[in-house]
Design an enzyme around this catalytic site. Structure first.
Site, short mmCIF file in Angstrom:
data_model
loop_
_atom_site.label_atom_id
_atom_site.label_comp_id
_atom_site.label_asym_id
_atom_site.label_seq_id
_atom_site.Cartn_x
_atom_site.Cartn_y
_atom_site.Cartn_z
CB CYS A 1 -1.05 -0.07 1.21
SG CYS A 1 -2.43 0.91 0.91
CB CYS B 1 -1.75 4.66 3.57
SG CYS B 1 -1.79 3.21 4.44
CB CYS C 1 -4.61 3.69 0.00
SG CYS C 1 -4.95 3.38 1.81
CE LYS D 1 -8.04 -1.33 4.50
NZ LYS D 1 -6.37 -0.99 3.98
NE ARG E 1 -7.18 4.96 9.22
CZ ARG E 1 -8.47 5.11 9.03
NH1 ARG E 1 -9.09 6.26 9.30
NH2 ARG E 1 -9.13 4.36 7.86
NE ARG F 1 -6.55 5.59 4.31
CZ ARG F 1 -5.54 5.27 5.17
NH1 ARG F 1 -6.19 4.74 6.26
NH2 ARG F 1 -4.65 6.10 5.27
CD GLU G 1 -14.53 -4.30 -3.78
OE1 GLU G 1 -13.47 -4.80 -4.30
OE2 GLU G 1 -14.65 -3.24 -3.96
CE LYS H 1 -6.94 -3.62 8.11
NZ LYS H 1 -5.87 -2.82 7.44
CE1 TYR I 1 -0.90 -5.11 14.66
CE2 TYR I 1 -3.34 -5.39 14.63
CZ TYR I 1 -2.17 -5.01 13.88
OH TYR I 1 -2.43 -4.12 12.84
#
Length: 324
Positions: free
Chosen positions: A120, A122, A130, A195, A205, A217, A233, A248, A313
């Site tokens: 990406c 961004c 992006c 997404k 971010r 976005r 998509e 996501k 994470y």
């Protein structure tokens, strides 16, 4: 007593029985651990909005990989935070960009680790969007050219998988063509196929220094209210040659994951995003929940919904808990 009912509790009688009939299982090899590699940083620095998640310097990647491998985690996705940004995100596709350096460093010491490159712009643009911006508009086709260059540079650095996350129309087609032209026909594409434009991305971010400097976005990421759009998509990306499909965020989109899984036979990836992570961490730190139990329940729900792999994470903690 006239037994006219089913005794479902027979299969819940004790821990051994419950484990015997468990339908959905987590394993550390299911997890993809996100890494934030920061140019110019010495050592590691905790991300304020993501307790337990760190910005790391290049020289610490070897230690990071050793820890992950010891936990049974076999794949990472690399995000980069450069020292310099510009309107076109030049550092995203520079051969000596921070992600390219990070990929090479990981593969040098641990070639067996599967390294996924987030593709990406961004984190590298001074406006935080992006793609290429002109007169306040994010341009689709002009952005594709830069994304293709980024993917090729990441493949040259040693990335095992390219993961485009920009949501520009046609990105799978253009990246596939660029990779094939450069001889990377065996490098798969893990597409951020679905997404959503989500508030759950806030802590990321902060970590990636990628907050848009104007607007939002919503012209390229999806409306959270839409389900059929997600199927369109995913269908497009599968037809264009994607090898994996990502949904996501995950926690609020389990229905979408199940829909995508029911329609496609490609490996499905859930991205358990930063806001989902930070909410759990904050609640645990306040003593409102049992962190271990909640995290494993959340991750299990993603696998039950159809995810084959989970970017999270929580990966390190979850792997440790699963080993107990």
């Amino acid at each position: 007593m006239n037994q006219t009912f089913n005794r479902h509790r027979r299969l819940r009688a004790n821990a051994a029985m419950r484990d015997l009939v468990k339908e959905t299982r987590l394993h550390p090899s299911d997890f993809i651990y996100p890494l934030f590699v920061v140019e110019g940083l010495e050592g590691k620095k905790e991300v304020p909005s993501m307790p337990g998640v760190y910005h790391v310097s290049l020289d610490l990647l070897k230690d990071e990989m050793a820890e992950l491998i010891s936990l049974g985690i076999k794949s990472v996705i690399v995000f980069g935070v450069p020292e310099e940004k510009d309107a076109c995100g030049t550092q995203a596709f520079h051969d000596h960009g921070i992600v390219q350096k990070g990929i090479a460093e990981i593969k040098k010491h641990y070639p067996e680790m599967i390294v996924i490159a987030d593709t990406c712009l961004c984190e590298y643009t001074d406006h935080g969007h992006c793609g290429v911006v002109k007169d306040g508009e994010i341009l689709n086709d002009e952005s594709l050219e830069l994304l293709a260059q980024t993917a090729v540079s990441q493949a040259k650095a040693g990335a095992d998988i390219i993961a485009p996350s920009n949501m520009m129309d046609g990105f799978v087609t253009v990246i596939r063509e660029a990779l094939d032209k450069e001889g990377f026909t065996n490098i798969p594409i893990m597409s951020y196929a679905v997404k959503y434009s989500s508030e759950f991305y806030g802590p990321f971010r902060d970590a990636a220094d990628s907050t848009p400097q104007f607007g939002d976005r919503k012209t390229y990421q999806m409306d959270p209210a839409n389900r059929l759009e997600a199927l369109r998509e995913a269908e497009s990306d599968a037809a264009e040659g994607a090898d994996f499909l990502i949904v996501k965020p995950s926690m609020s989109y389990l229905d979408i994951m199940r829909d995508v899984k029911n329609r496609h036979h490609l490996p499905l990836v859930a991205y358990n995003v930063s806001g989902e992570y930070s909410m759990v961490k904050a609640a645990a730190q306040n003593g409102w929940i049992k962190e271990k139990e909640m995290v494993l329940e959340i991750l299990t729900s993603m696998k039950r919904a159809g995810a084959d792999l989970i970017m999270t994470y929580h990966a390190k903690d979850a792997a440790k808990w699963l080993a107990e």
